[in-house]
Write an enzyme that holds these catalytic residues in place. Sequence first.
Site, PDB file in Angstrom:
ATOM      1  N   HIS A 266      82.684 -49.389 -34.385  1.00  0.00           N
ATOM      2  CA  HIS A 266      82.543 -49.822 -32.985  1.00  0.00           C
ATOM      3  C   HIS A 266      83.354 -51.071 -32.638  1.00  0.00           C
ATOM      4  O   HIS A 266      83.645 -51.322 -31.481  1.00  0.00           O
ATOM      5  CB  HIS A 266      81.076 -50.125 -32.678  1.00  0.00           C
ATOM      6  CG  HIS A 266      80.199 -48.910 -32.631  1.00  0.00           C
ATOM      7  ND1 HIS A 266      80.095 -48.033 -33.683  1.00  0.00           N
ATOM      8  CD2 HIS A 266      79.385 -48.439 -31.662  1.00  0.00           C
ATOM      9  CE1 HIS A 266      79.245 -47.064 -33.360  1.00  0.00           C
ATOM     10  NE2 HIS A 266      78.800 -47.292 -32.139  1.00  0.00           N
TER      11      HIS A 266
ATOM     12  N   ASP B 293      80.983 -39.295 -39.003  1.00  0.00           N
ATOM     13  CA  ASP B 293      80.510 -40.631 -38.630  1.00  0.00           C
ATOM     14  C   ASP B 293      79.018 -40.557 -38.341  1.00  0.00           C
ATOM     15  O   ASP B 293      78.471 -39.489 -38.075  1.00  0.00           O
ATOM     16  CB  ASP B 293      81.251 -41.174 -37.406  1.00  0.00           C
ATOM     17  CG  ASP B 293      80.813 -42.592 -37.072  1.00  0.00           C
ATOM     18  OD1 ASP B 293      80.796 -43.443 -37.982  1.00  0.00           O
ATOM     19  OD2 ASP B 293      80.425 -42.858 -35.916  1.00  0.00           O
ATOM     20  N   SER B 294      78.371 -41.715 -38.354  1.00  0.00           N
ATOM     21  CA  SER B 294      76.953 -41.767 -38.012  1.00  0.00           C
ATOM     22  C   SER B 294      76.719 -41.441 -36.533  1.00  0.00           C
ATOM     23  O   SER B 294      75.596 -41.149 -36.144  1.00  0.00           O
ATOM     24  CB  SER B 294      76.408 -43.169 -38.317  1.00  0.00           C
ATOM     25  OG  SER B 294      77.177 -44.135 -37.626  1.00  0.00           O
TER      26      SER B 294
ATOM     27  N   GLU C  83      77.171 -49.447 -27.724  1.00  0.00           N
ATOM     28  CA  GLU C  83      76.629 -48.137 -27.344  1.00  0.00           C
ATOM     29  C   GLU C  83      76.015 -48.183 -25.945  1.00  0.00           C
ATOM     30  O   GLU C  83      75.961 -47.174 -25.254  1.00  0.00           O
ATOM     31  CB  GLU C  83      75.591 -47.680 -28.370  1.00  0.00           C
ATOM     32  CG  GLU C  83      76.209 -47.490 -29.732  1.00  0.00           C
ATOM     33  CD  GLU C  83      76.125 -46.070 -30.252  1.00  0.00           C
ATOM     34  OE1 GLU C  83      75.262 -45.316 -29.803  1.00  0.00           O
ATOM     35  OE2 GLU C  83      76.946 -45.728 -31.126  1.00  0.00           O
TER      36      GLU C  83
ATOM     37  N   CYS D 276      82.872 -43.489 -41.063  1.00  0.00           N
ATOM     38  CA  CYS D 276      81.817 -44.496 -40.930  1.00  0.00           C
ATOM     39  C   CYS D 276      81.902 -45.486 -42.086  1.00  0.00           C
ATOM     40  O   CYS D 276      81.863 -45.092 -43.263  1.00  0.00           O
ATOM     41  CB  CYS D 276      80.463 -43.793 -40.943  1.00  0.00           C
ATOM     42  SG  CYS D 276      79.055 -44.901 -40.864  1.00  0.00           S
TER      43      CYS D 276
HETATM   44  N1  DGL Z   1      79.587 -46.082 -37.904  1.00  0.00           N
HETATM   45  C1  DGL Z   1      78.933 -47.292 -38.358  1.00  0.00           C
HETATM   46  C2  DGL Z   1      79.914 -48.080 -39.218  1.00  0.00           C
HETATM   47  O1  DGL Z   1      81.118 -47.944 -39.109  1.00  0.00           O
HETATM   48  C3  DGL Z   1      78.441 -48.132 -37.206  1.00  0.00           C
HETATM   49  C4  DGL Z   1      77.282 -47.505 -36.461  1.00  0.00           C
HETATM   50  C5  DGL Z   1      76.042 -47.401 -37.296  1.00  0.00           C
HETATM   51  O2  DGL Z   1      75.435 -48.433 -37.672  1.00  0.00           O
HETATM   52  O3  DGL Z   1      75.656 -46.267 -37.586  1.00  0.00           O
HETATM   53  O4  DGL Z   1      79.480 -48.859 -40.029  1.00  0.00           O
END
Ligand code: DGL
Length: 282
Positions: free
Chosen positions: A192, A14-15, A156, A77
Amino acid sequence: MSRGSDDRAIGVFDSGVGGLTVLSELRRRLPDERFVYLGDNARTPYGPRPADEVRAFTLESVAWLLGQDVKLLVLACNTATAHALSAVRGRSAVPVMGVVRPGAVAVTAATRTGHVAVVATAGTVASGAYVDAISEADPTLTVAQQACPDLVPLVEAGELEGRRVEEAVAGYLRELRAADPEVDTLLLGCTHYPLLRPIFQARMGAAVAVVDSAFTTAVAVEDLLDALLARGSAGGRGSVRVATTGPVEAFERVATRLFGTDLPPVEAVDLGSLTAVAADPR
Ligand code: DGL
């Protein structure tokens, strides 16, 4: 290792911290598996970034995960899946699963009116990945989309309730309703947003199904492991490693605030070494 099993880990990318929503669903469904999770917190958020940058960062990050002897890779992600799934598949010797197709499956299973909607980051919306995946799953559906750029920073910051997040969600859903008043299914197409599910559900009303891709992704991973005869054999004693490219303390603080304390000690992955590995993928 018994016949037809494979005790290598499942890599989850994930990011940042949001993919822990997917990891926890995977762990619940697959308790015999070992997991290794990497969050690219040094470069999060991905949502507002251009597609080629997201693709480059994702490829660098998954190169580290692929070096951890994984049998399967999950892009938890949504933004990374939307922009980089096929590029990652092109570089990976093991199967790669994204969250977009499982999310599309969740939507098609839930809708009755045939009018569905997706809320996601700006990048995911711009990619059209969900529209394509939902249309592929059921070409008769009408798909509305809405980018919600204020929500990741609010989550966050720990704002899971209160006036600011209520107003932000209400504003986005107003636009969505204006685009298609007949929507009966809302897909939370960002890691999120499940943390804001009560607000989405309350604002959409009880007649609208609010779904996400965490559950259907876990089901798809389980199906794939079965098809590959590659389940772990730990007898319910699976394990998890968690790593981040960002500061460990910040990851632990946000992850604990959002998801509770069920985390192993978080490992630091040096961003410099990670980019070097990706540049020289021998
Ligand atoms: N993990 C990203 C998503 O599911 C959300 C957080 C980000 O923008 O990095 O799109």
